[in-house]
Motif scaffolding. Structure first.
Motif, PDB file in Angstrom:
ATOM      1  N   ASN A  39       0.856  -1.186   0.000  1.00  0.00           N
ATOM      2  CA  ASN A  39       0.000   0.000   0.000  1.00  0.00           C
ATOM      3  C   ASN A  39       0.891   1.235   0.000  1.00  0.00           C
ATOM      4  OD1 ASN A  39      -2.543  -1.389   0.237  1.00  0.00           O
ATOM      5  ND2 ASN A  39      -1.930  -1.870   2.328  1.00  0.00           N
ATOM      6  N   PHE A  40       0.912   1.938  -1.124  1.00  0.00           N
ATOM      7  CA  PHE A  40       1.745   3.127  -1.291  1.00  0.00           C
ATOM      8  C   PHE A  40       0.960   4.373  -0.930  1.00  0.00           C
ATOM      9  CE2 PHE A  40       3.446  -0.102  -4.084  1.00  0.00           C
ATOM     10  CZ  PHE A  40       4.810  -0.007  -3.885  1.00  0.00           C
ATOM     11  N   THR A  41       1.627   5.316  -0.270  1.00  0.00           N
ATOM     12  CA  THR A  41       1.017   6.577   0.109  1.00  0.00           C
ATOM     13  C   THR A  41       1.369   7.641  -0.920  1.00  0.00           C
ATOM     14  OG1 THR A  41       1.226   5.999   2.442  1.00  0.00           O
ATOM     15  CG2 THR A  41       0.864   8.321   1.927  1.00  0.00           C
ATOM     16  N   LEU A  42       0.348   8.269  -1.480  1.00  0.00           N
ATOM     17  CA  LEU A  42       0.554   9.349  -2.446  1.00  0.00           C
ATOM     18  C   LEU A  42       0.506  10.677  -1.710  1.00  0.00           C
ATOM     19  CD1 LEU A  42      -1.655   8.230  -5.472  1.00  0.00           C
ATOM     20  CD2 LEU A  42       0.686   7.628  -4.904  1.00  0.00           C
ATOM     21  N   ALA A  43       1.626  11.046  -1.112  1.00  0.00           N
ATOM     22  CA  ALA A  43       1.705  12.325  -0.408  1.00  0.00           C
ATOM     23  C   ALA A  43       1.741  13.441  -1.455  1.00  0.00           C
ATOM     24  CB  ALA A  43       2.957  12.364   0.459  1.00  0.00           C
ATOM     25  N   ALA A  44       1.132  14.570  -1.133  1.00  0.00           N
ATOM     26  CA  ALA A  44       1.119  15.713  -2.057  1.00  0.00           C
ATOM     27  C   ALA A  44       2.547  16.073  -2.419  1.00  0.00           C
ATOM     28  CB  ALA A  44       0.411  16.896  -1.404  1.00  0.00           C
ATOM     29  N   PRO A  45       2.810  16.392  -3.659  1.00  0.00           N
ATOM     30  CA  PRO A  45       1.865  16.649  -4.744  1.00  0.00           C
ATOM     31  C   PRO A  45       1.621  15.465  -5.679  1.00  0.00           C
ATOM     32  CG  PRO A  45       3.988  17.497  -5.406  1.00  0.00           C
ATOM     33  CD  PRO A  45       4.165  16.895  -4.024  1.00  0.00           C
ATOM     34  N   TRP A  46       2.028  14.230  -5.303  1.00  0.00           N
ATOM     35  CA  TRP A  46       1.709  13.070  -6.133  1.00  0.00           C
ATOM     36  C   TRP A  46       0.203  12.973  -6.298  1.00  0.00           C
ATOM     37  CZ3 TRP A  46       5.397  10.646  -8.724  1.00  0.00           C
ATOM     38  CH2 TRP A  46       6.674  10.518  -8.204  1.00  0.00           C
ATOM     39  N   GLN A  47      -0.240  12.572  -7.483  1.00  0.00           N
ATOM     40  CA  GLN A  47      -1.663  12.362  -7.714  1.00  0.00           C
ATOM     41  C   GLN A  47      -1.862  11.258  -8.737  1.00  0.00           C
ATOM     42  OE1 GLN A  47      -3.287  16.041  -9.333  1.00  0.00           O
ATOM     43  NE2 GLN A  47      -1.241  16.594  -9.973  1.00  0.00           N
ATOM     44  N   PRO A  95       3.729  16.902 -10.388  1.00  0.00           N
ATOM     45  CA  PRO A  95       3.895  18.131 -11.163  1.00  0.00           C
ATOM     46  C   PRO A  95       5.301  18.705 -10.984  1.00  0.00           C
ATOM     47  CG  PRO A  95       2.407  18.485  -9.307  1.00  0.00           C
ATOM     48  CD  PRO A  95       2.769  17.040  -9.310  1.00  0.00           C
ATOM     49  N   ILE A  96       5.794  19.342 -12.046  1.00  0.00           N
ATOM     50  CA  ILE A  96       7.107  19.979 -12.050  1.00  0.00           C
ATOM     51  C   ILE A  96       6.903  21.426 -12.487  1.00  0.00           C
ATOM     52  CG2 ILE A  96       9.415  19.995 -13.085  1.00  0.00           C
ATOM     53  CD1 ILE A  96       8.914  17.542 -11.333  1.00  0.00           C
ATOM     54  N   LYS A  97       7.407  22.352 -11.705  1.00  0.00           N
ATOM     55  CA  LYS A  97       7.243  23.766 -12.035  1.00  0.00           C
ATOM     56  C   LYS A  97       7.884  24.070 -13.389  1.00  0.00           C
ATOM     57  CE  LYS A  97       7.989  28.384 -10.470  1.00  0.00           C
ATOM     58  NZ  LYS A  97       8.117  29.344  -9.520  1.00  0.00           N
ATOM     59  N   LYS A 102       8.703   2.748 -12.121  1.00  0.00           N
ATOM     60  CA  LYS A 102       9.657   3.318 -13.072  1.00  0.00           C
ATOM     61  C   LYS A 102       9.178   4.696 -13.515  1.00  0.00           C
ATOM     62  CE  LYS A 102      11.627   2.369 -17.589  1.00  0.00           C
ATOM     63  NZ  LYS A 102      11.456   1.577 -18.787  1.00  0.00           N
ATOM     64  N   LEU A 103      10.127   5.635 -13.538  1.00  0.00           N
ATOM     65  CA  LEU A 103       9.854   7.016 -13.937  1.00  0.00           C
ATOM     66  C   LEU A 103      11.047   7.512 -14.740  1.00  0.00           C
ATOM     67  CD1 LEU A 103       8.595   9.766 -11.557  1.00  0.00           C
ATOM     68  CD2 LEU A 103      10.726  10.104 -12.752  1.00  0.00           C
ATOM     69  N   THR A 104      10.811   8.126 -15.887  1.00  0.00           N
ATOM     70  CA  THR A 104      11.894   8.703 -16.673  1.00  0.00           C
ATOM     71  C   THR A 104      11.529  10.133 -17.052  1.00  0.00           C
ATOM     72  OG1 THR A 104      11.006   7.870 -18.757  1.00  0.00           O
ATOM     73  CG2 THR A 104      12.663   6.516 -17.661  1.00  0.00           C
ATOM     74  N   GLY A 105      12.558  10.965 -17.218  1.00  0.00           N
ATOM     75  CA  GLY A 105      12.327  12.341 -17.635  1.00  0.00           C
ATOM     76  C   GLY A 105      13.625  13.101 -17.697  1.00  0.00           C
ATOM     77  N   PRO A 106      13.546  14.386 -18.059  1.00  0.00           N
ATOM     78  CA  PRO A 106      14.750  15.216 -18.079  1.00  0.00           C
ATOM     79  C   PRO A 106      15.423  15.207 -16.706  1.00  0.00           C
ATOM     80  CG  PRO A 106      12.902  16.346 -19.112  1.00  0.00           C
ATOM     81  CD  PRO A 106      12.354  15.117 -18.466  1.00  0.00           C
ATOM     82  N   LYS A 107      16.735  15.146 -16.711  1.00  0.00           N
ATOM     83  CA  LYS A 107      17.508  15.035 -15.468  1.00  0.00           C
ATOM     84  C   LYS A 107      17.140  16.121 -14.456  1.00  0.00           C
ATOM     85  CE  LYS A 107      22.238  15.024 -13.742  1.00  0.00           C
ATOM     86  NZ  LYS A 107      23.642  15.222 -14.094  1.00  0.00           N
ATOM     87  N   ALA A 108      17.009  17.362 -14.898  1.00  0.00           N
ATOM     88  CA  ALA A 108      16.688  18.455 -13.964  1.00  0.00           C
ATOM     89  C   ALA A 108      15.359  18.206 -13.252  1.00  0.00           C
ATOM     90  CB  ALA A 108      16.654  19.794 -14.696  1.00  0.00           C
ATOM     91  N   SER A 109      14.387  17.684 -13.982  1.00  0.00           N
ATOM     92  CA  SER A 109      13.075  17.402 -13.379  1.00  0.00           C
ATOM     93  C   SER A 109      13.143  16.228 -12.418  1.00  0.00           C
ATOM     94  CB  SER A 109      12.044  17.119 -14.473  1.00  0.00           C
ATOM     95  OG  SER A 109      11.808  18.259 -15.263  1.00  0.00           O
ATOM     96  N   THR A 110      13.775  15.129 -12.848  1.00  0.00           N
ATOM     97  CA  THR A 110      13.807  13.945 -11.989  1.00  0.00           C
ATOM     98  C   THR A 110      14.645  14.178 -10.738  1.00  0.00           C
ATOM     99  OG1 THR A 110      15.604  12.985 -13.280  1.00  0.00           O
ATOM    100  CG2 THR A 110      13.364  12.298 -13.854  1.00  0.00           C
ATOM    101  N   GLU A 111      15.726  14.920 -10.883  1.00  0.00           N
ATOM    102  CA  GLU A 111      16.535  15.216  -9.689  1.00  0.00           C
ATOM    103  C   GLU A 111      15.749  16.027  -8.674  1.00  0.00           C
ATOM    104  OE1 GLU A 111      20.289  16.899 -10.985  1.00  0.00           O
ATOM    105  OE2 GLU A 111      21.202  14.911 -10.945  1.00  0.00           O
ATOM    106  N   SER A 112      14.852  16.872  -9.149  1.00  0.00           N
ATOM    107  CA  SER A 112      14.080  17.715  -8.226  1.00  0.00           C
ATOM    108  C   SER A 112      13.086  16.911  -7.396  1.00  0.00           C
ATOM    109  CB  SER A 112      13.356  18.832  -8.988  1.00  0.00           C
ATOM    110  OG  SER A 112      12.245  18.322  -9.714  1.00  0.00           O
TER     111      SER A 112
END
Length: 178
Positions: free
Chosen positions: A36-44, A60-62, A153-163
């Motif tokens: 059972n995973f908890t989706l703490a904000a801002p995960w949705q 979300p990523i600014k 699994k999650l992939t994306g631009p390095k700046a976004s994933t590092e954040s």
């Protein structure tokens, strides 16, 4: 004037706690396999459009596109060994990506978190054309359940994933929070 002010004051006293409790809604939970995973904000939660995915969530990523984490669970005895999956994920990068691995056992469950950075070859998992995505990063984790592993699994631009690296790690270990 006093006859209006007192009932109004009483109404405010009743409504304020109600409004405060609504703002403090508990974090949403999703179940994948035995966890059972908890989706703490801002995960949705996001729409699950994959045939193989059990759940998809977004962070979300600014000033950028939201990152999507895909959850996989293939059932009893399915999904393959930890090392085979890690090698396959690393093989989704061109050349030799930079790889970091964090492995621990929590409540008797093996938990592996992988970070791979380089040129990600984006495309269908079983062959087909791949689009090179330079300076991309994969955050992936495996929780080895009693009958089958759960993969995230999650992939994306390095700046976004590092954040969101810390948020991803917290999500991965959320089933073990007491």
């Amino acid at each position: 004037m006093k006859t209006i002010a007192l009932p109004l004051l009483a109404l405010c006293a009743v409504l304020l706690p109600f409004t405060a409790s609504q703002a403090e809604e508990p974090a949403k939970k999703i179940t994948v396999g035995e966890f059972n995973f908890t989706l703490a904000a801002p995960w949705q939660e996001a729409e699950n459009t994959g045939m193989m995915t059990k759940a998809i969530i977004e962070h979300p990523i600014k000033d950028a596109v939201a990152l999507k984490a895909m959850f996989y669970h293939f059932g009893s005895g399915q999904g393959g060994a930890v090392e085979a999956n890690i090698n396959r994920w690393i093989g989704q990068f061109e050349g030799t990506p930079e790889v970091k691995r964090d492995e621990q056992t929590i409540d008797g469950v093996q938990v592996v978190i992988l970070t791979a950075t380089g040129t990600y070859l984006d495309g269908p998992p079983m062959g087909g054309n791949k689009t090179p995505r330079p300076d991309y990063q994969m955050l992936a984790s495996i929780l080895v359940g009693k009958d089958a592993p759960v993969f995230i699994k999650l992939t994306g631009p390095k700046a976004s994933t590092e954040s969101i690296h810390d948020a991803f790690k917290k999500l991965t270990v959320s089933p073990f929070e007491k």
